[in-house]
Design a protein around this motif. Structure first.
Motif, PDB file in Angstrom:
ATOM      1  N   SER B 221       0.810  -1.225   0.000  1.00  3.56           N
ATOM      2  CA  SER B 221       0.000   0.000   0.000  1.00  3.56           C
ATOM      3  C   SER B 221       0.839   1.269   0.000  1.00  3.56           C
ATOM      4  O   SER B 221       0.279   2.367  -0.012  1.00  3.56           O
ATOM      5  N   GLN B 297      -9.980  -4.125  -4.078  1.00  3.55           N
ATOM      6  CA  GLN B 297      -8.785  -3.335  -3.811  1.00  3.55           C
ATOM      7  C   GLN B 297      -7.786  -3.462  -4.949  1.00  3.55           C
ATOM      8  O   GLN B 297      -7.118  -2.495  -5.317  1.00  3.55           O
ATOM      9  N   ARG B 301      -6.312  -0.293  -6.839  1.00  2.41           N
ATOM     10  CA  ARG B 301      -4.862  -0.046  -6.933  1.00  2.41           C
ATOM     11  C   ARG B 301      -4.425   0.082  -8.389  1.00  2.41           C
ATOM     12  O   ARG B 301      -3.637   0.961  -8.739  1.00  2.41           O
ATOM     13  N   SER B 386     -14.375  -0.515  -2.422  1.00  2.00           N
ATOM     14  CA  SER B 386     -12.923  -0.652  -2.290  1.00  2.00           C
ATOM     15  C   SER B 386     -12.213   0.611  -2.765  1.00  2.00           C
ATOM     16  O   SER B 386     -12.657   1.273  -3.699  1.00  2.00           O
ATOM     17  N   ALA B 388      -8.090   2.812  -2.949  1.00  2.00           N
ATOM     18  CA  ALA B 388      -6.630   2.752  -2.897  1.00  2.00           C
ATOM     19  C   ALA B 388      -6.076   4.133  -3.227  1.00  2.00           C
ATOM     20  O   ALA B 388      -6.752   4.966  -3.833  1.00  2.00           O
TER      21      ALA B 388
END
Lengths: 408, 408
Positions: B221, B297, B301, B386, B388
């Protein structure tokens, strides 16, 4: 006339050289300067058609309208194009506008709406000034003629510096068949199709399904093997129209001259693809990356595209710096099988790495080579026998200048 | 001291702030100017260790040597680093050189060879001038002390403009525990690890396996969510050393303060990652892309990284141009599920796209915002929950200048 195997390049040929095609362009007010921003290719008859489209999820409205037209009857008689505005991310209004453009040209030409395709290029997210566009479409047919290939080529450009045009002639069953193309590129160019606009015309007698097969194969090894900046556009497409007016037996796999026709078609595609790469925004040179000895064509293509798309390789070429470490780093991050002990790299035939070991080379000679208009990078993986070629351009101050101030 | 939840940032803290660590650096002659190019972090005791490495197939020799050391005993007492030469693509000689560096420092410190890790950064494909390097290693221990964190931070830089350092303090079971980090970045920075050098020290009492888990999660992350130019280096790694000298009950999942420690660890990672992005080659600003409402996620991302890595988004930020069409085009080419009818986009809180429709906004206000040091782009997909965040920097004339002339 240049002889290239079984086909020849026609000097000054344009998209109107194949029998049955007229084209033209005009300025309707989408571009701020007086350059052409609206154009059309018109065929005397409904043409067989093939097309490939961007893979971007945000496919622009005109592409959807073109798909509707092709789905309706499998033929197109006219392709309308505007530059200066992409008509992308413009919602229902954008879709209505693209349909209105199609319908207006169809009416003006006296043909069915589903015989017209539409494509657009330019800024994303702004509605088209339809009053200007419709006035332009009204005036367009008067500009469309057999000598209008040049004007059309001008109408499809945005930040392009040069027109991208080619025409070849190939002998099919004793008849002269032409294939011509015009393309627009410059920015937002990246593998995975349709990161550009391409228009191919031919007078070959060929059905849409065989044309689509040819276009698909040629796209994989040409248009999908170029990158300027890694960005895939919302708008781009390649469309092929075949008038059939050269006559003769229908071309299809198994026809005695099929391979000649396919080679000629591929040459047109490759010429346009390379022209787009060479005229990438801010580019001073064409970069060609040949990968040899890969375990598969897929691997070879991925590696070639990764190298030619590397910002560090691109800036090194701009700086005429034989920094092969950046090439090898790009090979290594392509996510494909590589034997890190067996890689050869050469720049314009100057070997800089052999079996993954640095080779002493003449830096001055390498620098002189890299200062040229074309840089050829050869990467031999020495693993198996698959290969691929990708094309791109250097990354320069002008790329930054053009894109830091494009919209304003 | 800045309060950030359960941990605090220690002003002027360095990698030597955690108990048991000394560090230092010197100039041994790898860089042309008199800047430090050799450094080390040394621990009073064999430290628990965790590391992540580049995914580039051409992993540099020092990384292999560090892996050997860690595999041998699971602990490290010293990390040696040089800048100015990557010792990558240097074959058997490069591997022998990296081992010689490790062995020389081990001998000089009087510790086992497998307690020493090595890392390098700089030009690829040139052999290290080992006479200079070994002379430097001989002199290095005299430069290594509790006040040497600054000198060490200087030794790891290449084209970086600023040092990237942080130290936080967190209360674990009534004891003060420190986590500090130093990083090197600038170019060849891209998601998928190890596109940088990162050194994290802590006096926490924690086993290697739990440290590795923390580092893996934080890397996903933070370090893996930054990009400068899309190029993944052959050399980069993050290594964490834990001296355990803060004492107390061993930290592991289930420990009452585990989440606090993990949050502090993540903060150190994120700080270093953002500092690398902000100091990307030629950068004038940090770009932060937050993706919300994605289906997973992984999707969030991928989209965040695609937007922040887009050359066209980067140049638009450099030019302070609120060209959201480029953002949406990047979202659409990320290869992830997107509902093209439901996307919101805002720039620093200024909404420019709502439910995929352009929103009228104050261009002057947007331009003023984009001229700042930090550009925050929020993309809400409105599909699920989700999210990111990815970080990058603008693409500028200076990026081209630096990379067109890096080696020569």
């Amino acid at each position: 006339m240049t002889l290239l195997g079984r086909f020849t390049v026609v000097p000054d040929g344009t998209v109107t050289t194949p029998q049955g095609f007229r084209a033209g362009g005009l300025h309707c007010g989408l571009k701020k300067t007086e350059r052409n921003d609206l154009g059309a290719i018109v065929c005397d008859v409904p043409a067989a058609v093939a097309a490939v489209y961007t893979l971007n999820a945000f496919q622009a409205a005109p592409l959807r309208v073109t798909q509707e037209s092709i789905a309706a009857g499998g033929r197109l008689q006219a392709m309308l194009v505007n530059s200066g505005n992409a008509n992308a991310c413009t919602g229902e209004q954008g879709l209505a506008d693209a349909r209105a453009m199609r319908d207006a040209l169809a009416r003006r030409l006296g043909i069915a709406e589903e015989l017209v395709g539409v494509t657009s290029t330019g800024v994303i997210g702004e509605l088209l000034p339809m009053t200007k566009v419709l006035a332009g479409i009204e005036a367009l047919p008067e500009k469309v003629n057999a000598a209008g290939g040049e004007d059309f080529s001008q109408a499809i450009l945005t930040t392009d510096l040069v027109k991208k045009v080619i025409c070849v002639r190939v002998n099919i069953g004793g008849r002269e068949v032409h294939i011509a193309g015009a393309a627009k590129g410059s920015g937002m160019i990246h593998p995975n199709m349709a990161t550009m606009l391409g228009f191919v015309t031919t007078d070959a007698n060929i059905e849409s399904k065989h044309l689509q097969q040819l276009l698909g194969e040629a796209t994989d090894s040409t248009f999908n093997m170029i990158t300027v900046d890694g960005d895939t556009s919302t708008n781009d497409m390649v469309v092929v129209m075949a008038s059939g007016l050269a006559g003769g037996e229908a071309l299809q796999p198994g026809h005695a001259d099929w391979e000649d026709f396919a080679a000629a078609f591929r040459h047109v595609s490759e010429h346009l693809a390379k022209a787009i790469a060479r005229d990438g925004e801010g580019a001073t040179k064409l970069i060609e990356v040949n990968v040899h000895g890969a375990v598969s064509q897929e691997a070879a293509r991925a590696i070639a595209k990764t190298v030619v798309g590397s910002s560090l390789v691109k800036t090194a070429c701009f700086g005429a710096d034989a920094n092969w470490g950046r090439i090898i780093a790009a090979v290594g991050r392509a996510g494909q099988p590589v034997n890190t002990e067996t890689v050869d790299v050469s720049l314009g035939g100057i070997t800089v790495l052999k079996q993954s070991k640095p080779v002493a080379f003449d830096e001055d000679r390498a620098e002189a080579y890299l200062k040229g208009d074309i840089v050829q990078i050869d990467v031999h993986l020495n693993m198996s026998d698959s290969g691929a070629t990708a094309w791109g351009c250097d990354l320069t101050y002008d790329y930054v200048r053009i894109n830091a101030a494009y919209r304003t």
